[in-house]
Write an enzyme that holds these catalytic residues in place. Structure first.
Site, PDB file in Angstrom:
ATOM      1  N   LYS A 110       0.867  -1.186   0.000  1.00  0.00           N
ATOM      2  CA  LYS A 110       0.000   0.000   0.000  1.00  0.00           C
ATOM      3  C   LYS A 110       0.897   1.227   0.000  1.00  0.00           C
ATOM      4  O   LYS A 110       2.052   1.154   0.438  1.00  0.00           O
ATOM      5  CB  LYS A 110      -0.870   0.001   1.265  1.00  0.00           C
ATOM      6  CG  LYS A 110      -2.114   0.842   1.159  1.00  0.00           C
ATOM      7  CD  LYS A 110      -3.236   0.154   0.399  1.00  0.00           C
ATOM      8  CE  LYS A 110      -4.374   1.101   0.104  1.00  0.00           C
ATOM      9  NZ  LYS A 110      -5.538   0.425  -0.488  1.00  0.00           N
ATOM     10  N   ASP A 150      -6.818   4.344  -4.871  1.00  0.00           N
ATOM     11  CA  ASP A 150      -7.542   4.210  -3.590  1.00  0.00           C
ATOM     12  C   ASP A 150      -8.162   5.590  -3.374  1.00  0.00           C
ATOM     13  O   ASP A 150      -8.343   6.335  -4.360  1.00  0.00           O
ATOM     14  CB  ASP A 150      -6.571   3.811  -2.462  1.00  0.00           C
ATOM     15  CG  ASP A 150      -7.300   3.450  -1.153  1.00  0.00           C
ATOM     16  OD1 ASP A 150      -7.991   2.427  -1.123  1.00  0.00           O
ATOM     17  OD2 ASP A 150      -7.198   4.201  -0.169  1.00  0.00           O
TER      18      ASP A 150
END
Ligand code: NDP
Length: 450
Positions: A110, A150
């Site tokens: 991430k 995201d």
């Protein structure tokens, strides 16, 4: 005792796994948990860019390359002022096991930056993405680490990020997913998380003997990518969507009509222009409640789909959903429910057997997005494009398998009384974890001590 700085979001995600019944049955996995909880690599970097007034701006950029046992690191980039290492570590940690549940060969990672895209011009966004990728491109690649979008990173940002990578590395390769449809992106990728969430809940409804979405009342939070497509799919399947929200407040449907596809599409345009929900002229069809999340304002609903951000359902909101008769809650967002809310849902499920609320954690119910990202990687490496129908069919199958995997693992590991619905949180946690740590064991990353 750790001497690391406090990382509340990461510790919450870690504890969610640590408390699993798996470790009573298989104590050797405690060693594996110690190893898997530390990222293989964390990259933190400076992002310097110029705003439209010619003034220098600087942000923190990050990439957490968490685990590569099952494939290249894979997970989104978040651009939001709240981004810090604790949040990215929790998201990366969850991502490892989520990716395992898709059945595809993807590791977990991430990244992102504490950059606020709201109020920025397109040129500012482009200059920020360019500066961010000039550093990140040294550390990623189609066989190493493949980011995606995201919060705050959609198709436009992915395009700018891809362009800088290509110019800097002189390589056209699938090093990011969520690309434009006419230059390597997969069909259905924008829709995948929201659609996948609804396909997952269809499996829950079917298993619990509660039919399908037709005629159900559904509360959704958020109004971004996940919320929009979840809402559109629910409406297509005959459900009534009674709420959407953003960081400033909630829109609650008045009367029985709910949101229509044209409402959701108009809201999508507003969000693309980075405006608040108050910019939507709904002509009295909805009530706007400033500063509120939808859960205690929606009345009786059958299904709740938190789809905005982490920790967006509190203990009290969970109790209200339960007392209003909500029977299914599945996270579109990552860690959408607080641990206290999950405890409420799990206690109800245990106590009331098949007639109580059934909770699905994001790592299972929202894995459709990363699954189609995995399908985009497969198409890129073969230089082919599948049709919409083909991708949608594969997505449906992946969501069914993610559901069954969690369900069957729960039946195997967690004791339950007659008529109790299996714990999808325990089952999904264990299924994802075991797959990853077995691969790590095979690769010599951890071993049983004498
Ligand atoms: P978007 O940026 O498209 O939308 C985010 C939505 O959540 C917006 O409505 C935003 O409101 C709202 N929001 C953001 N922060 C907060 C906050 N602190 N409090 C209340 N509302 C907030 O993001 P996505 O739809 O892509 O992501 C939503 C969630 O789903 C995230 O948890 C993400 O990690 C998760 N997810 C996303 C996937 C994807 O494929 N996109 C895949 C799997 C999970 P506003 O417009 O006011 O900022």
């Amino acid at each position: 005792m750790s001497n690391l700085p406090s990382e509340p979001e990461f510790e919450q995600a870690y504890k969610g796994l640590e408390n699993s019944s798996l470790f009573e049955k298989n104590p050797e996995y405690k060693t594996a948990l110690k190893v898997v909880s530390i990222p293989e690599r964390v990259i933190q970097f400076r992002v310097v860019w110029e705003d439209d007034n010619g003034v220098l701006q600087v942000n923190n950029g990050y990439r957490v390359q968490y685990n590569s046992a099952l494939g290249p690191y894979k997970g989104g980039l978040r651009f939001h002022p709240t981004v810090n290492l604790s949040i990215l570590k929790f998201l990366g940690f969850e991502q490892i096991f989520k990716n395992a549940l898709t059945g595809l060969n993807m590791g977990g990672g991430k990244g992102g930056a504490d950059f606020e895209p709201k109020g920025k011009s397109d040129n500012e966004i482009r200059r920020f993405c360019d500066s961010f990728m000039r550093e990140l491109c040294k550390h990623i690649g189609a066989e190493t680490d493949v980011p995606a979008g995201d919060i705050g990173v959609g198709g436009r940002e992915v395009g700018y990020l891809f362009g800088t990578y290509k110019r800097q590395r002189n390589k056209w390769e699938g090093m990011v997913t969520g690309k434009g449809g006419n230059w390597g992106g997969s069909l259905i990728r924008p829709e995948a998380t929201g659609y996948g969430l609804v396909y997952y809940v269809e499996q829950m409804l079917k298993y619990a003997g509660k039919g399908n979405f037709s005629g159900k009342r559904v509360a959704i939070s958020g109004s971004g990518n996940v919320a929009q497509y979840a809402a559109l799919k629910c409406i297509e399947l005959g459900a009534t969507v009674v709420s959407l929200s953003d960081s400033k407040g909630s829109l609650i449907a008045e009367g029985d009509a709910g949101f229509k596809p044209e409402d959701v599409e108009a809201i999508a345009d507003i969000k693309l222009a980075r405006q608040p929900l108050t910019a939507y002229e709904h002509k009295g069809a909805f009530k706007y409640i400033e500063g509120a999340r939808p859960w205690v304002h929606v009345g009786k609903v059958d299904v709740a789909l938190p789809s905005a951000t982490q920790n967006e359902v509190s203990e009290d909101e969970a109790k209200t959903l339960v007392s209003n008769g909500c029977l299914f809650i599945a996270e579109g967002s990552n860690m959408g429910c607080t641990q206290e809310a999950i405890d409420v849902f799990e206690a109800e499920r245990k106590e009331k057997g098949g007639e109580a609320i059934w909770y699905a954690p994001g790592k299972a119910s929202n894995c459709g997005g990363v699954a189609v990202s995995g399908l985009e990687m497969a198409q890129n490496s073969q230089r082919i494009s599948w049709t919409r129908e083909e991708v949608d069919e594969r997505l449906k199958l992946i969501m069914k398998e993610a559901f069954e995997n969690g369900l069957n693992t729960a039946k195997e590991y967690v004791e339950a009384k007659e008529g109790e619905l299996p714990s999808l949180v325990a089952g999904s946690n264990i299924a994802g974890f075991v797959k990853v740590v077995q691969a790590m064991h095979d690769q010599g990353d951890w071993w049983e001590s004498m």
